[in-house]
Motif scaffolding. Structure first.
Motif, short mmCIF file in Angstrom:
data_model
loop_
_atom_site.label_atom_id
_atom_site.label_comp_id
_atom_site.label_asym_id
_atom_site.label_seq_id
_atom_site.Cartn_x
_atom_site.Cartn_y
_atom_site.Cartn_z
N SER A 33 0.84 -1.19 0.00
CA SER A 33 0.00 0.00 0.00
C SER A 33 0.88 1.24 0.00
O SER A 33 2.09 1.16 0.26
N PRO A 34 0.28 2.41 -0.24
CA PRO A 34 1.06 3.66 -0.13
C PRO A 34 1.69 3.83 1.25
O PRO A 34 2.78 4.41 1.36
N ASP A 35 1.05 3.33 2.28
CA ASP A 35 1.61 3.46 3.63
C ASP A 35 2.97 2.78 3.74
O ASP A 35 3.84 3.22 4.51
N ASP A 36 3.18 1.70 3.00
CA ASP A 36 4.47 1.02 3.04
C ASP A 36 5.57 1.91 2.44
O ASP A 36 6.70 1.93 2.94
N TYR A 37 5.24 2.62 1.38
CA TYR A 37 6.22 3.56 0.81
C TYR A 37 6.49 4.70 1.78
O TYR A 37 7.66 5.11 1.96
N LEU A 38 5.45 5.20 2.42
CA LEU A 38 5.64 6.25 3.41
C LEU A 38 6.54 5.78 4.54
O LEU A 38 7.44 6.51 4.98
N ARG A 39 6.35 4.56 4.99
CA ARG A 39 7.18 4.05 6.08
C ARG A 39 8.65 4.00 5.68
O ARG A 39 9.53 4.45 6.42
N VAL A 40 8.92 3.44 4.52
CA VAL A 40 10.31 3.27 4.09
C VAL A 40 10.97 4.62 3.84
O VAL A 40 12.06 4.90 4.35
N TYR A 41 10.33 5.48 3.07
CA TYR A 41 10.94 6.76 2.72
C TYR A 41 11.07 7.66 3.95
O TYR A 41 12.11 8.33 4.12
N ASN A 42 10.07 7.70 4.81
CA ASN A 42 10.18 8.54 6.00
C ASN A 42 11.29 8.05 6.91
O ASN A 42 12.01 8.86 7.52
N HIS A 43 11.45 6.74 7.02
CA HIS A 43 12.53 6.20 7.86
C HIS A 43 13.89 6.60 7.32
O HIS A 43 14.75 7.08 8.07
N ILE A 44 14.11 6.43 6.01
CA ILE A 44 15.41 6.73 5.42
C ILE A 44 15.69 8.22 5.45
O ILE A 44 16.78 8.67 5.86
N LEU A 45 14.72 9.03 5.05
CA LEU A 45 14.94 10.47 5.00
C LEU A 45 15.10 11.07 6.40
O LEU A 45 15.76 12.11 6.56
N GLY A 46 14.57 10.40 7.39
CA GLY A 46 14.72 10.88 8.76
C GLY A 46 16.12 10.74 9.30
O GLY A 46 16.42 11.32 10.37
N GLN A 47 17.00 10.02 8.60
CA GLN A 47 18.34 9.80 9.15
C GLN A 47 19.47 10.20 8.20
O GLN A 47 20.64 10.05 8.56
N THR A 48 19.15 10.73 7.02
CA THR A 48 20.24 11.15 6.13
C THR A 48 20.90 12.42 6.65
O THR A 48 20.24 13.29 7.22
N ARG A 49 22.21 12.52 6.42
CA ARG A 49 22.94 13.72 6.84
C ARG A 49 22.73 14.87 5.87
O ARG A 49 22.68 16.03 6.27
N GLU A 50 22.68 14.53 4.58
CA GLU A 50 22.56 15.55 3.54
C GLU A 50 21.17 15.47 2.90
O GLU A 50 20.47 14.46 2.99
N LYS A 51 20.80 16.56 2.23
CA LYS A 51 19.56 16.53 1.47
C LYS A 51 19.66 15.51 0.34
O LYS A 51 20.73 15.29 -0.22
N VAL A 52 18.54 14.91 0.00
CA VAL A 52 18.47 13.82 -0.96
C VAL A 52 17.60 14.24 -2.14
O VAL A 52 16.63 14.99 -1.98
N VAL A 53 17.94 13.77 -3.33
CA VAL A 53 17.06 13.88 -4.49
C VAL A 53 16.29 12.57 -4.61
O VAL A 53 16.90 11.48 -4.64
N LEU A 54 14.98 12.65 -4.65
CA LEU A 54 14.16 11.46 -4.87
C LEU A 54 14.08 11.17 -6.36
O LEU A 54 14.33 12.04 -7.20
N HIS A 55 13.70 9.94 -6.68
CA HIS A 55 13.71 9.49 -8.08
C HIS A 55 12.42 8.75 -8.37
O HIS A 55 12.17 7.68 -7.80
N TRP A 56 11.62 9.33 -9.25
CA TRP A 56 10.37 8.69 -9.69
C TRP A 56 10.62 8.17 -11.09
O TRP A 56 10.61 8.91 -12.06
#
Length: 387
Positions: free
Chosen positions: A167-190
């Motif tokens: 579900s979309p919630d699974d994507y939210l979980r993964v991306y929020n977890h990773i982005l919550g711990q990166t040191r630098e800003k990230v470019v997402l890729h669709w």
């Protein structure tokens, strides 16, 4: 040397063809752009060391790094170890680590050079992925490696996540977890499934609008960690719909290799920055066009960039995931490498007539930098294939 040769046609006949293009002159100094422009760069195989090219291709690191200098000198940032470098289609994570490490070190030797590096989950076999935690750990490993070596990440779409997410919630979980711990800003890729069929249904929605809402939720939750998002759907209306709804300060990077000219220029209200595989193949033209745009000369921008669009549409035609072959074919014709072989034997993914069309369109777009060399190599290529 004559700039004539015979080229085969789709009806089984051949034609005399004479080159008409004029190579684009290199700038005396590195140009300035008013758009952020990433060129997604390819890697150069080493056929003299290849023993199992389908599974363990050898890389010519000197030629690979030289090509990055070519792009930096033309004013581009580099999108490193992305799909143009055949991630998941010839370049495995072990080789990608070496590529990232070398490119980051090389960039430090070049004043003003910049790059961002692809972080994915390709060390995981999607078929063996059992949980979202597997995906999270794989992303953590790759982003951690990039940041450990002083780099910034492009968070690539994950085949493993597409397989296990429900579900979309699974994507939210993964991306929020990773982005919550990166040191630098990230470019997402669709990345659309025309580039990778295993990404069908990405973001967990059945429609573009469903996917868009999920993407915007992720960005909204992580605005301080997202530099921007690259969208590669080969549909300008979809890109504009995303671009119009991005929060202030979050950039849209076009990955639309069909419609990049108009998306970069502007619709009168907004414009896209660029993260494009085609810029690998048409770098001198794109550099001249972007410099003209920065100087307010839209006529020159259009006059230089628009002729490259038919070439790009040919290179990226369906099945789009094989576009890398056309990119490397042009690198060979233009003298950036001494051979036309690719990791995983990707050069075999396209047929003779496809490459012949690329040759014609590249000439007509002024993309053949060394016409005599291009003709010589094209004749040899045709001879090998029985022409």
């Amino acid at each position: 040397m004559s700039l004539n040769l015979r080229l085969p046609r789709a009806d089984g006949t051949s034609e005399d063809y004479r080159l008409v293009g004029n190579p684009i002159a290199r700038p005396a100094t590195r140009p300035n752009f008013n758009r952020i422009a990433y060129a997604a760069a390819h890697v150069v195989s080493d056929p003299l060391r290849d023993t199992t090219p389908w599974s363990k291709p050898a890389i010519d690191w000197d030629a690979t790094m030289a090509f990055r200098h070519h792009l930096w000198n033309l004013g581009f940032k580099i999108a490193e170890a992305m799909d143009t470098a055949q991630r998941g289609m010839g370049l495995d994570w072990a080789s990608a680590q070496e590529l990232i490490r070398r490119s980051l070190a090389e960039a430090r030797t070049v004043p003003g050079a910049d790059l961002a590096c692809g972080a994915g989950t390709d060390q995981l076999d999607p078929a063996d992925t059992r949980s979202l935690d597997d995906v999270i750990k794989a992303y953590e490993t790759q982003i951690g490696f990039i940041e450990q070596h002083g780099g910034r990440a492009v968070m690539m779409a994950s085949r493993a996540l597409a397989r296990v997410a429900k579900s979309p919630d699974d994507y939210l979980r993964v991306y929020n977890h990773i982005l919550g711990q990166t040191r630098e800003k990230v470019v997402l890729h669709w990345l659309g499934d025309m580039f990778d069929p295993q990404l069908a249904g990405y973001w967990g929605g059945g429609t573009f609008q469903d996917a868009l809402e999920t993407v915007l939720d992720i960005i909204g939750d992580n605005r301080d960690k997202v530099e921007g998002i690259k969208i590669s759907l080969l549909d300008s209306a979809s890109e504009v719909a995303l671009r119009d709804r991005l929060p202030d300060g979050v950039l849209c990077f076009t990955g639309d290799d069909f419609n990049y000219a108009e998306l970069i220029e502007s619709d009168g209200r907004k414009y896209s920055h660029a993260l494009l595989g085609i810029f690998d193949a048409v770098a001198p033209s794109a550099s001249k066009a972007l410099a003209a745009l920065a100087a307010g000369d839209t006529a020159t921008f259009r006059g230089v960039i628009e002729p490259t669009v038919p070439l790009s549409r040919k290179i990226f035609e369906a099945p789009t995931q094989y576009y890398k072959a056309g990119v490397v074919f042009l690198a060979w014709l233009n003298g950036h490498q001494s051979h036309f072989t690719m990791p995983g034997g990707m050069q075999s993914a396209r047929g003779l007539l496809h490459y012949t069309d690329i040759f014609r369109l590249a000439d007509q777009a002024d993309v053949l930098d060394k016409p005599e060399l291009a003709v010589s190599r094209m004749k040899k290529f045709l001879a090998v294939l029985g022409q």
